[in-house]
Design a protein around this motif. Structure first.
Motif, short mmCIF file in Angstrom:
data_model
loop_
_atom_site.label_atom_id
_atom_site.label_comp_id
_atom_site.label_asym_id
_atom_site.label_seq_id
_atom_site.Cartn_x
_atom_site.Cartn_y
_atom_site.Cartn_z
N ARG A 155 17.26 -12.73 20.59
CA ARG A 155 17.95 -12.55 19.30
C ARG A 155 19.47 -12.46 19.52
O ARG A 155 20.25 -13.05 18.78
N THR A 156 19.89 -11.73 20.54
CA THR A 156 21.32 -11.63 20.83
C THR A 156 21.87 -12.98 21.28
O THR A 156 22.90 -13.43 20.77
N ASN A 206 12.07 -12.07 21.40
CA ASN A 206 12.81 -11.99 20.14
C ASN A 206 12.26 -10.84 19.30
O ASN A 206 11.59 -11.06 18.33
N SER A 207 12.46 -9.67 19.63
CA SER A 207 13.26 -9.03 20.65
C SER A 207 12.36 -8.26 21.60
O SER A 207 11.23 -7.94 21.25
N PRO A 208 12.89 -7.89 22.79
CA PRO A 208 12.07 -7.13 23.74
C PRO A 208 11.57 -5.80 23.16
O PRO A 208 10.49 -5.34 23.53
N SER A 209 12.34 -5.20 22.25
CA SER A 209 11.89 -3.93 21.68
C SER A 209 10.67 -4.11 20.79
O SER A 209 10.02 -3.13 20.42
N TRP A 212 12.23 -12.83 28.49
CA TRP A 212 12.98 -12.92 27.24
C TRP A 212 12.02 -12.79 26.07
O TRP A 212 10.89 -13.24 26.13
N SER A 219 22.42 -15.52 18.58
CA SER A 219 23.48 -15.22 17.61
C SER A 219 24.85 -15.74 18.08
O SER A 219 25.79 -15.75 17.30
N GLN A 278 11.99 -20.97 20.90
CA GLN A 278 12.99 -19.99 21.36
C GLN A 278 13.53 -20.39 22.73
O GLN A 278 14.73 -20.28 22.98
N GLU A 307 14.24 -7.34 31.17
CA GLU A 307 14.08 -7.77 29.78
C GLU A 307 15.39 -8.31 29.24
O GLU A 307 16.45 -7.72 29.46
N ARG A 308 15.30 -9.44 28.53
CA ARG A 308 16.47 -10.07 27.92
C ARG A 308 16.17 -10.33 26.45
O ARG A 308 15.05 -10.64 26.08
N ASP A 309 17.22 -10.26 25.61
CA ASP A 309 17.06 -10.38 24.17
C ASP A 309 17.47 -11.76 23.66
O ASP A 309 18.65 -12.09 23.62
#
Length: 174
Positions: free
Chosen positions: A129-130, A98-101, A96, A133, A156, A125-127
């Motif tokens: 940020r999503t 914040n964020s994987p990108s 995980w 939210s 986080q 990979e997990r996000d």
């Protein structure tokens, strides 16, 4: 039980190929956080591996508080840190960020720069940020130093763990 890892890195740039000055991670699940990994990385070793420093990002770091700026000095050789992280990561089910990108992509580029494979597959990979939210996500004050890789990763992971607990622990598909 799903073996999850929350990753946080501190960098001197915003794109893959940026110098990484700190790498931290924490294992977590719906019950909370567990084992941690934290290492500081030498800027010199990053530059020797071909990673770059962005002047605007460096200026931003120099404007941070003293505790956060401590991450800019010292550190271990990039390849050593990445090897140690891969060993610590093991065969975790999910990574995980914040964020994987950002975190995963920059870390993958660092692994490439030293001729190593990252220890996760892209489909793991997990996000964060999503997840954060979602209405079920708590909004606690952060303990520790903001922009400290380990403090950020733990913060986080605590939010992710509580959110997953509130939503009901999902099972990983085999």
């Amino acid at each position: 039980m799903t073996d999850r890892v929350m990753l946080d890195i501190e960098t001197l740039g915003l794109d893959p190929g940026a110098t990484i000055v700190a790498l931290a991670a924490v294992r977590f699940d719906a019950d909370g956080v567990g084992d941690t990994f934290q290492r500081s990385i030498s800027m010199t070793s990053c530059q020797r591996a071909g990673l770059t420093i962005d002047a605007e990002t460096l200026d931003w770091w120099l404007a941070q508080d003293e505790l956060a700026k401590e991450q800019l000095s010292g550190g271990d050789r990039l390849a050593d840190v990445l090897e140690d992280f891969a060993e610590w990561y093991g065969d975790a089910d999910e990574i995980w960020a914040n964020s994987p990108s950002f975190d995963c992509d920059i870390l993958s580029a660092a692994y490439d720069a030293v001729g190593l494979d990252e220890p996760w597959d892209f489909w793991n990979e997990r996000d964060f940020r999503t997840l954060s939210s979602f209405e079920a996500a708590p909004e606690p004050e952060q303990a520790g130093v903001e922009h400290d890789a380990l403090d950020d990763a733990v913060h986080q992971a605590e939010i992710a763990a509580e959110t997953l607990r509130r939503l009901g622990e999902p099972e990983v598909k085999a």
